[in-house]
Design a protein around this motif. Structure first.
Motif, PDB file in Angstrom:
ATOM      1  N   UNK A  34      -6.757   1.238  -0.397  1.00 39.55           N
ATOM      2  CA  UNK A  34      -6.894   2.696  -0.322  1.00 39.55           C
ATOM      3  C   UNK A  34      -6.252   3.344  -1.547  1.00 39.55           C
ATOM      4  N   UNK A  35      -5.085   2.879  -1.917  1.00 39.35           N
ATOM      5  CA  UNK A  35      -4.375   3.427  -3.069  1.00 39.35           C
ATOM      6  C   UNK A  35      -5.209   3.274  -4.342  1.00 39.35           C
ATOM      7  N   UNK A  36      -5.800   2.111  -4.521  1.00 43.92           N
ATOM      8  CA  UNK A  36      -6.633   1.880  -5.712  1.00 43.92           C
ATOM      9  C   UNK A  36      -7.911   2.726  -5.661  1.00 43.92           C
ATOM     10  N   UNK A  37      -8.514   2.847  -4.483  1.00 46.27           N
ATOM     11  CA  UNK A  37      -9.766   3.604  -4.346  1.00 46.27           C
ATOM     12  C   UNK A  37      -9.562   5.100  -4.566  1.00 46.27           C
ATOM     13  N   UNK A  38      -8.360   5.595  -4.291  1.00 46.89           N
ATOM     14  CA  UNK A  38      -8.111   7.032  -4.409  1.00 46.89           C
ATOM     15  C   UNK A  38      -7.430   7.403  -5.721  1.00 46.89           C
ATOM     16  N   UNK A  39      -7.189   6.424  -6.598  1.00 43.33           N
ATOM     17  CA  UNK A  39      -6.534   6.735  -7.871  1.00 43.33           C
ATOM     18  C   UNK A  39      -7.349   7.795  -8.608  1.00 43.33           C
ATOM     19  N   UNK A  40      -6.645   8.766  -9.186  1.00 41.36           N
ATOM     20  CA  UNK A  40      -7.303   9.830  -9.943  1.00 41.36           C
ATOM     21  C   UNK A  40      -6.316  10.426 -10.932  1.00 41.36           C
ATOM     22  N   UNK A  41      -6.794  10.837 -12.117  1.00 45.66           N
ATOM     23  CA  UNK A  41      -5.902  11.505 -13.066  1.00 45.66           C
ATOM     24  C   UNK A  41      -5.464  12.885 -12.572  1.00 45.66           C
ATOM     25  N   UNK A  73      -9.312   3.750  14.663  1.00 45.35           N
ATOM     26  CA  UNK A  73      -8.720   2.456  14.341  1.00 45.35           C
ATOM     27  C   UNK A  73      -8.858   2.058  12.879  1.00 45.35           C
ATOM     28  N   UNK A  74      -9.498   2.898  12.058  1.00 48.18           N
ATOM     29  CA  UNK A  74      -9.678   2.617  10.635  1.00 48.18           C
ATOM     30  C   UNK A  74      -8.672   3.445   9.842  1.00 48.18           C
ATOM     31  N   UNK A  75      -7.949   2.801   8.942  1.00 39.24           N
ATOM     32  CA  UNK A  75      -6.969   3.499   8.109  1.00 39.24           C
ATOM     33  C   UNK A  75      -7.709   4.402   7.130  1.00 39.24           C
ATOM     34  N   UNK A  76      -7.355   5.700   7.152  1.00 35.97           N
ATOM     35  CA  UNK A  76      -8.008   6.678   6.270  1.00 35.97           C
ATOM     36  C   UNK A  76      -7.012   7.411   5.373  1.00 35.97           C
ATOM     37  N   UNK A  77      -5.724   7.121   5.514  1.00 33.61           N
ATOM     38  CA  UNK A  77      -4.744   7.777   4.667  1.00 33.61           C
ATOM     39  C   UNK A  77      -3.345   7.250   4.908  1.00 33.61           C
ATOM     40  N   UNK A  78      -2.452   7.617   4.001  1.00 26.10           N
ATOM     41  CA  UNK A  78      -1.045   7.272   4.164  1.00 26.10           C
ATOM     42  C   UNK A  78      -0.185   8.298   3.446  1.00 26.10           C
ATOM     43  N   UNK A  90      23.137  13.637  -0.201  1.00 24.02           N
ATOM     44  CA  UNK A  90      21.741  14.053  -0.268  1.00 24.02           C
ATOM     45  C   UNK A  90      20.914  13.467   0.882  1.00 24.02           C
ATOM     46  N   UNK A  91      21.575  12.923   1.902  1.00 19.44           N
ATOM     47  CA  UNK A  91      20.848  12.245   2.976  1.00 19.44           C
ATOM     48  C   UNK A  91      20.088  13.194   3.895  1.00 19.44           C
ATOM     49  N   UNK A  92      20.343  14.474   3.784  1.00 20.74           N
ATOM     50  CA  UNK A  92      19.634  15.452   4.619  1.00 20.74           C
ATOM     51  C   UNK A  92      18.270  15.826   4.042  1.00 20.74           C
ATOM     52  N   UNK A  93      17.915  15.251   2.881  1.00 22.29           N
ATOM     53  CA  UNK A  93      16.656  15.578   2.207  1.00 22.29           C
ATOM     54  C   UNK A  93      15.742  14.357   2.227  1.00 22.29           C
ATOM     55  N   UNK A  94      14.470  14.593   2.509  1.00 25.15           N
ATOM     56  CA  UNK A  94      13.443  13.562   2.361  1.00 25.15           C
ATOM     57  C   UNK A  94      12.457  14.061   1.306  1.00 25.15           C
ATOM     58  N   UNK A  95      11.800  13.105   0.662  1.00 24.56           N
ATOM     59  CA  UNK A  95      10.843  13.443  -0.382  1.00 24.56           C
ATOM     60  C   UNK A  95       9.529  12.714  -0.125  1.00 24.56           C
ATOM     61  N   UNK A  96       8.453  13.461  -0.211  1.00 21.35           N
ATOM     62  CA  UNK A  96       7.132  12.854  -0.142  1.00 21.35           C
ATOM     63  C   UNK A  96       6.892  12.204  -1.498  1.00 21.35           C
ATOM     64  N   UNK A  97       6.716  10.892  -1.490  1.00 23.14           N
ATOM     65  CA  UNK A  97       6.613  10.130  -2.732  1.00 23.14           C
ATOM     66  C   UNK A  97       5.247   9.500  -2.920  1.00 23.14           C
ATOM     67  N   UNK A  98       4.307   9.886  -2.109  1.00 26.51           N
ATOM     68  CA  UNK A  98       2.936   9.395  -2.230  1.00 26.51           C
ATOM     69  C   UNK A  98       2.117   9.892  -1.061  1.00 26.51           C
ATOM     70  N   UNK A  99       0.873  10.253  -1.327  1.00 26.03           N
ATOM     71  CA  UNK A  99      -0.044  10.727  -0.293  1.00 26.03           C
ATOM     72  C   UNK A  99      -1.452  10.399  -0.757  1.00 26.03           C
ATOM     73  N   UNK A 100      -2.211   9.718   0.085  1.00 20.54           N
ATOM     74  CA  UNK A 100      -3.592   9.377  -0.254  1.00 20.54           C
ATOM     75  C   UNK A 100      -4.459   9.489   0.982  1.00 20.54           C
ATOM     76  N   UNK A 101      -5.675   9.993   0.788  1.00 16.25           N
ATOM     77  CA  UNK A 101      -6.667  10.095   1.857  1.00 16.25           C
ATOM     78  C   UNK A 101      -7.987   9.572   1.305  1.00 16.25           C
ATOM     79  N   UNK A 102      -8.655   8.719   2.070  1.00 22.20           N
ATOM     80  CA  UNK A 102      -9.932   8.155   1.614  1.00 22.20           C
ATOM     81  C   UNK A 102     -10.961   9.256   1.414  1.00 22.20           C
ATOM     82  N   UNK A 103     -11.865   9.037   0.494  1.00 21.23           N
ATOM     83  CA  UNK A 103     -12.870  10.044   0.139  1.00 21.23           C
ATOM     84  C   UNK A 103     -13.686  10.481   1.353  1.00 21.23           C
ATOM     85  N   UNK A 104     -14.066   9.540   2.209  1.00 17.46           N
ATOM     86  CA  UNK A 104     -14.911   9.904   3.357  1.00 17.46           C
ATOM     87  C   UNK A 104     -14.158  10.664   4.450  1.00 17.46           C
TER      88      UNK A 104
END
Length: 178
Positions: A34-41, A73-78, A90-104
């Motif tokens: 999924x990560x490779x399929x959603x790669x984009x500049x 049951x099909x993975x479509x994102x993470x 700094x433990x009270x903070x979380x950071x989104x470090x990646x987000x991908x959703x399949x094209x379909x």
């Protein structure tokens, strides 16, 4: 001193049937594809991946750091949710470090569901704040984040040179404090 990471417990089912769950070790190959399929500049600062591909999960990117979106049951994102620093103050903070959703699956609320699950997981872990970084030219992502209450908190102008164009690195965040 770093605080040990807690594994995600958040499980959500959206009205559209999208299920958000913690990632499992056996999701690695699927998430790598999924990560490779959603790669984009539009959102990537690294060059497009080329074979041979390394493992999706490693010491810096573990299954417990990820939430997975499934449709029937099909993975479509993470979404990867981590700590921005190893500092105890700094433990009270979380950071989104990646987000991908399949094209379909785009346009069906998958990214929004993942964001909301990440916020719920941050609160469950005792966090009070969530942040992310997004490329300045990624208008769709910036609009989504803003619609979920994230505000621009800083900009590093022309931080990256991508495809011959200078692109800003935009820091966004929001409070999750009660």
């Amino acid at each position: 001193m770093a605080v040990p990471h807690e594994s995600p417990q958040t499980q959500i089912k959206t009205p559209t049937g999208i299920r958000i769950r913690p990632a499992l070790a056996e999701d690695g190959e699927t998430l790598g594809e999924l990560d490779r399929a959603t790669w984009s500049p539009l959102h990537a600062v690294q060059p497009a991946p080329t074979p041979p591909y390394g493992p999706f999960f490693d010491d810096r990117s573990r299954p417990e750091d990820h939430l997975v979106a499934e449709d029937g049951g099909v993975v479509v994102g993470y979404l990867k949710l981590g700590r921005p620093t190893p500092l105890a103050c700094n433990t009270h903070v979380r950071q989104i470090q990646g987000l991908a959703v399949s094209a379909h699956a785009r346009g069906r609320g998958v990214a929004r569901a993942l964001l909301r699950a990440a916020m719920a997981e941050t609160v469950r872990q005792g966090g009070r704040r969530i942040t992310l970084r997004v490329l300045g030219h990624n208008a769709p992502a910036r609009a989504l984040y803003a619609s979920e209450g994230f505000a621009v908190e800083g900009v590093l102008p022309e931080e990256f040179l991508l495809d011959g164009r200078y692109v800003d690195d935009v820091f966004m965040g929001r409070s999750l404090a009660p």
